[in-house]
Write a protein that holds these residues in place. Structure first.
Motif, PDB file in Angstrom:
ATOM      1  N   ILE A 185      -7.748   1.039   5.329  1.00 46.12           N
ATOM      2  CA  ILE A 185      -7.038  -0.144   4.831  1.00 46.12           C
ATOM      3  C   ILE A 185      -6.839  -1.154   5.956  1.00 46.12           C
ATOM      4  O   ILE A 185      -7.027  -2.369   5.765  1.00 46.12           O
ATOM      5  CB  ILE A 185      -5.699   0.285   4.196  1.00 46.12           C
ATOM      6  CG1 ILE A 185      -5.961   1.071   2.900  1.00 46.12           C
ATOM      7  CG2 ILE A 185      -4.817  -0.926   3.922  1.00 46.12           C
ATOM      8  CD1 ILE A 185      -4.716   1.685   2.297  1.00 46.12           C
ATOM      9  N   MET A 223       2.742  -1.264   4.258  1.00 44.72           N
ATOM     10  CA  MET A 223       2.472   0.122   3.918  1.00 44.72           C
ATOM     11  C   MET A 223       3.765   0.915   3.757  1.00 44.72           C
ATOM     12  O   MET A 223       4.724   0.719   4.498  1.00 44.72           O
ATOM     13  CB  MET A 223       1.591   0.776   4.986  1.00 44.72           C
ATOM     14  CG  MET A 223       0.227   0.133   5.123  1.00 44.72           C
ATOM     15  SD  MET A 223      -0.856   1.052   6.244  1.00 44.72           S
ATOM     16  CE  MET A 223      -2.301   0.010   6.249  1.00 44.72           C
ATOM     17  N   VAL A 257      -9.364  -2.596  -1.010  1.00 47.19           N
ATOM     18  CA  VAL A 257      -8.781  -3.790  -0.380  1.00 47.19           C
ATOM     19  C   VAL A 257      -9.724  -4.982  -0.545  1.00 47.19           C
ATOM     20  O   VAL A 257      -9.297  -6.108  -0.839  1.00 47.19           O
ATOM     21  CB  VAL A 257      -8.477  -3.521   1.102  1.00 47.19           C
ATOM     22  CG1 VAL A 257      -7.888  -4.764   1.761  1.00 47.19           C
ATOM     23  CG2 VAL A 257      -7.510  -2.347   1.241  1.00 47.19           C
ATOM     24  N   ALA A 312       0.865  -1.186   0.000  1.00 48.91           N
ATOM     25  CA  ALA A 312       0.000   0.000   0.000  1.00 48.91           C
ATOM     26  C   ALA A 312       0.897   1.229   0.000  1.00 48.91           C
ATOM     27  O   ALA A 312       1.775   1.362   0.862  1.00 48.91           O
ATOM     28  CB  ALA A 312      -0.920   0.002   1.208  1.00 48.91           C
ATOM     29  N   ILE A 353      -0.757  -6.502   4.619  1.00 49.68           N
ATOM     30  CA  ILE A 353      -0.550  -5.274   3.843  1.00 49.68           C
ATOM     31  C   ILE A 353       0.661  -4.551   4.382  1.00 49.68           C
ATOM     32  O   ILE A 353       0.705  -4.154   5.560  1.00 49.68           O
ATOM     33  CB  ILE A 353      -1.802  -4.373   3.898  1.00 49.68           C
ATOM     34  CG1 ILE A 353      -3.017  -5.107   3.318  1.00 49.68           C
ATOM     35  CG2 ILE A 353      -1.546  -3.079   3.129  1.00 49.68           C
ATOM     36  CD1 ILE A 353      -4.292  -4.314   3.333  1.00 49.68           C
ATOM     37  N   VAL A 386      -2.023  -1.482  -3.285  1.00 53.62           N
ATOM     38  CA  VAL A 386      -3.158  -0.578  -3.101  1.00 53.62           C
ATOM     39  C   VAL A 386      -2.583   0.837  -3.115  1.00 53.62           C
ATOM     40  O   VAL A 386      -1.926   1.262  -2.170  1.00 53.62           O
ATOM     41  CB  VAL A 386      -3.894  -0.859  -1.782  1.00 53.62           C
ATOM     42  CG1 VAL A 386      -5.009   0.158  -1.580  1.00 53.62           C
ATOM     43  CG2 VAL A 386      -4.428  -2.278  -1.770  1.00 53.62           C
ATOM     44  N   ALA A 439     -10.820   3.513  -0.365  1.00 53.02           N
ATOM     45  CA  ALA A 439      -9.679   2.716   0.075  1.00 53.02           C
ATOM     46  C   ALA A 439     -10.144   1.399   0.693  1.00 53.02           C
ATOM     47  O   ALA A 439      -9.560   0.326   0.450  1.00 53.02           O
ATOM     48  CB  ALA A 439      -8.845   3.520   1.075  1.00 53.02           C
TER      49      ALA A 439
END
Length: 913
Positions: free
Chosen positions: A48, A71, A321, A32, A69, A97, A317
């Protein structure tokens, strides 16, 4: 046996299912990319995290796999942000993402194409980020192309012609404003000025830019920046008085996201934004959305230490996901596996801090990308499904008006329903209807706390006087001219302009500047060119609306019609001794005369046997027929009609005579009493066909029109500068150095004919145009003055001004026709046909009756042998004609005698027997 087979089948199915489940990895790594410390990033981070936890808690989604995820905090611009994004791509992730910013998206999309890693961006709205150039870029929000369409629709709805765009000079800003320009041009609007700001703009940069904007004409400002600079712009604009009455501010959806996240804002911040409009991506109301919104406060406490509210990008957002998770589930169902391979191109580029050789290609990237595009589910933002262009279906926006301590929704826009006060969802099940007539928004409270729609423009340079060029005419000065004694400009055109300006809802400072040398009429084409190049701000006067001029300037609504006509010398048509024959053509005279004789003969035939007035010697009967025929023309016939058929024929004929007589009288009266004109020139066709010289007014567009449109040689054209020259050239004629005709505009010719009775307009107008005031292209003044001219026309003021300057005693011709047409047979053949049919039927009926009487009488006389033989001989026709000539009373007496003789004869025979 069947039970055993069933157990074996169930065991085999369980093994296959367990093998499929165990083929799924325990953890799926997803990246992300977004800016953590931003209006969108703060909300996206929480959304997220919430989506990841909700997916992992739902065993029906990935079925045995967990999504993790990773980030990365990237800046929206700058080299460091790009480097961070590239370093993040070194990790083995199946999808990303993000990124949040369009600038980063342009760079990372090239890498994603190479590594086959899908990018699902919930916030990169740059319209140039298309799946055609970047196939692995998937936009899970609406493109700015649709947002700019919505803004252009609002501008068109309020009828503003020009806007000023203030934007960041980066990919997202430039491309978004380019899309706005395209949308405006489609609606015949435009961006008059593009005000660019650097990404690190300071307050001084903003101040200098807004001072420049304040000196411009347009007052409609589109703001496409980020929240930090946007709030600074509003503060400086409020300081400069640019948030007052007359201004229009429309901010893109950055402002709605800021307001949604930060509300309630302090009063100082809200005060500098009063009355502006902004857009927000529309998300349909649903139970899923309401449930997520109600959880938001708990989610922010769980995943963030800050207190902020949810905005629409947080919703997208969250859905992004979920979209990826559903696509991964379909990917595993399709047999996809997570594996990576080295890229030989990147493996050769070793060294440096980027470690490009660490990047590897996701083998199943194309399959996963295809599953993402096939996604179809209902999330917190509504239905999520892609069209063939890779955009989400049903793009729509809320239109928001900032008022007081908050804001209110005044309507919606969607590409399916246009502008409406009803939510877009109500239209999706109805037929597509984008007619502007259906557009509607609630009332707006504009800057300055007014509900009156701003005009959208002011005079540039703080209202400097307009320099208006006026032709300094030397002829036809009633229209417009400079007074030699006072130096002022006056005339019909000036009065119309002054009256129109008085109706404008604002003051219009202007100065009339004469154009021309006062020795000859100026060139109107040159005057129009001076407006196009900026020497004059406008022009008023007797300026014809011509096609080639409209390519350079804008005209107002015509305030007088004035097409080209032909002025020619005429002669009074003198009557003569045989004028009484002129109403009818020769053919008409002949047919009418013959028909009189035919009617007389028919009536004689029908009346001869029963009417003594139609009997007598042959000479007398011929005289009777002729007399009766022509006496009916004056209804003076003294012979009466006794038979029914004769009366029917006579009634019809008298009606025909009445029509003929009335038409003859009217035509002869016109010939003897109305002035008849004659001229060798009958119209534009005969003028073109001749080779005689033609006059035109100096400075008029008639010269070029005749040469370019009518293909008349320029050598035939002779310039004339005044009405006196018109009269002199027409009187001399083409053989004595004059002209055969003058081609000029109707308004001038009508004024000329008011005092010149020896000339007239021949033919009809062969162009349709008018006079209007001239302004530069896209000048809003042309629209306002057009409205004022229409008002003058409707309230009668335009006619009163015309009567003031041009109503006078004169000999203006009442008609453009030179000679009246004669009456021809074609105008009466219907009447003659009816009369002929009546005569034929009457004669046929009369013949049948007479023949019947003849045979009845012959049957009574068959007792006479000699007569019986005579009846069958060749003298039968002679006897029938003699019978028809006999008086009907004599025939009836003979018939009665024959009947008595027959009865007596029968009685004798009976007695003898």
């Amino acid at each position: 046996m069947m039970l055993v087979l069933f157990l074996l089948f169930f065991t085999l199915f369980s093994v296959i299912e367990n093998a499929a489940v165990t083929s799924r990895p325990a953890v799926v790594n997803v990246g992300a990319m977004f800016t953590f410390d931003s209006t969108i990033g703060r909300v996206a981070k929480v959304a997220i995290h919430a989506a990841k936890d909700d997916i992992n808690a739902d065993q029906s989604v990935l079925r045995g796999s967990r999504i993790e995820i990773l980030m990365s905090d990237t800046n929206c611009s700058g080299f460091s942000g790009m480097v961070e994004a590239l370093q993040f791509m070194e990790t083995d992730i199946v999808a990303i993402v993000g990124p949040q910013c369009s600038t980063i998206a342009h760079v990372i999309s090239h890498v994603a194409n190479e590594l086959h890693v899908p990018l699902l961006s919930f916030a990169a709205t740059d319209p140039t980020l298309t799946s055609l150039e970047y196939p692995f870029f998937v936009r899970t929000t609406n493109s700015d192309m649709f947002q700019m369409e919505a803004i252009a629709k609002i501008v068109d709805y309020y009828q503003w012609n020009q806007v000023i765009a203030i934007y960041f000079d980066d990919d997202n800003g430039r491309n978004g404003i380019a899309a706005l320009g395209d949308a405006l041009v489609y609606r015949r609007r435009k961006i008059s000025y593009k005000a660019r700001l650097p990404s690190g703009a300071t307050r001084n940069d903003v101040l200098n830019l807004l001072v420049k904007v304040a000196l411009m004409e347009s007052r409609v400002i589109i703001l496409h920046v980020n929240p930090q600079v946007g709030i600074m712009i509003f503060s400086v604009a409020h300081y400069l008085g640019m948030m007052s009455d007359g201004y229009v501010w429309i901010a893109t959806d950055w402002l709605s996201s800021f307001l949604d996240s930060k509300a309630p804002l302090d009063s100082n911040t809200m005060n500098v934004m009063q009355g502006l409009l902004t857009l927000r991506q529309h998300t349909a109301d649903s139970k899923v959305k309401s449930a997520f919104v109600s959880r938001w406060n708990n989610l922010t406490r769980k995943y963030s230490n800050e207190d902020f509210r949810l905005n629409v990008y947080g919703l997208y957002a969250y859905d992004t996901v979920w979209m990826l998770a559903k696509a991964l589930d379909a990917f595993f169902d399709d047999g996809g596996t997570i594996s990576f391979s080295n890229d030989s191109k990147l493996h050769d580029a070793q060294g440096g801090i980027l470690h490009l050789e660490a990047m590897s290609i996701f083998v199943g990237g194309e399959l996963l990308l295809d599953d993402v595009h096939k996604t179809d589910f209902v999330g917190v933002t509504g239905e999520l499904r892609f069209n063939s262009d890779g955009d989400l279906i049903h793009p729509a926006y809320d239109i928001i008006n900032v008022v007081g301590n908050g804001f209110r929704t005044i309507g919606y826009w969607s590409n399916y329903s246009g502008l409406s006060v009803e939510t877009p969802e109500t239209f999706y099940l109805k037929p597509l209807n984008l007619s502007p007539a259906n557009d509607h928004l609630y009332s707006v409270i504009w800057p300055g706390e007014t509900t009156t729609k701003p005009r959208g423009w002011v005079f540039p340079n703080n209202g400097k006087e307009l320099r208006i060029g006026v032709p300094n005419r030397v002829s036809f000065r009633e229209f417009i001219s400079k007074s030699p004694s006072t130096g002022t400009v006056k005339g019909y055109c000036v009065d119309v302009f002054t009256a129109a300006v008085s109706l404008l809802p604002y003051a219009l400072p202007y100065k009339l500047i004469p154009f021309g040398n006062a020795q000859a009429n100026p060139s109107y084409a040159e005057l129009v060119n001076k407006i196009a190049i900026g020497d004059f701000d406008a022009a008023i006067g007797d300026i014809a609306i011509v096609t080639n001029r409209t390519k350079l300037v804008d005209y107002t609504q015509p305030y007088i019609e004035s097409g080209l006509v032909i002025l020619a010398p005429v002669m009074k048509h003198k009557s003569n001794a045989w004028a009484f024959l002129q109403p009818f053509s020769l053919e008409m005279w002949c047919i009418t005369g013959v028909l009189f004789l035919v009617i007389g003969a028919v009536v004689w035939i029908l009346e001869h046997r029963i009417n003594d007035e139609f009997r007598g010697p042959p000479r007398q009967q011929i005289a009777t027929v002729v007399w009766f025929s022509f006496s009916t023309l004056f209804f003076a016939h003294r012979e009466g009609t006794a038979s029914t058929l004769g009366r029917v024929v006579l009634i019809i004929w008298m009606f025909v005579v009445l029509i003929i007589q009335s038409s003859y009288t009217a035509s002869l009266t016109s010939i003897l009493t109305v002035q008849q004109l004659s001229s060798p020139i009958k119209g534009i066709d005969s003028l073109i066909a001749s080779d005689e010289p033609i006059g035109f007014q100096v400075g008029s567009f008639a010269e070029n029109y005749m040469v370019e449109e009518l293909n008349i040689p320029r050598s035939r054209l002779k310039p004339l500068g005044s009405p006196e020259e018109y009269a002199s050239a027409l009187e001399l004629g083409p053989k004595n150095g004059g002209v055969a005709a003058v081609v000029d505009e109707r308004a001038y010719v009508d004024l000329f004919l008011a005092t010149n009775c020896k000339f007239s307009i021949v033919g009809s107008e062969f162009t349709k145009s008018g006079w209007g005031f001239v302004f530069p292209r896209d000048s809003p003044l042309s629209v306002d003055l057009s409205t004022a001219i229409l008002t003058l026309s409707e309230n009668g003021e335009l006619q009163r001004i015309h009567e003031k300057w041009f109503t006078r005693a004169g000999c203006i011709s009442d008609t453009d026709e030179i000679e009246s047409e004669r009456l021809h047979l074609t105008s009466f053949w219907g009447l003659f046909l009816i009369c002929g049919i009546a005569c034929t039927l009457a004669l046929f009926i009369y013949f049948i009756i007479t023949l019947r009487q003849y045979f009845q009488l012959g049957s009574l006389e068959e007792t006479d042998t000699s007569d019986h033989q005579m009846l069958r001989s060749g003298r039968s026709l002679q006897k029938f004609l003699s019978f028809a000539d006999d008086k009907e009373e004599d025939v009836k007496n003979r018939s009665r005698r024959g009947q008595k003789q027959k009865e007596t004869s029968n009685a004798t025979v009976d007695f003898e027997s």
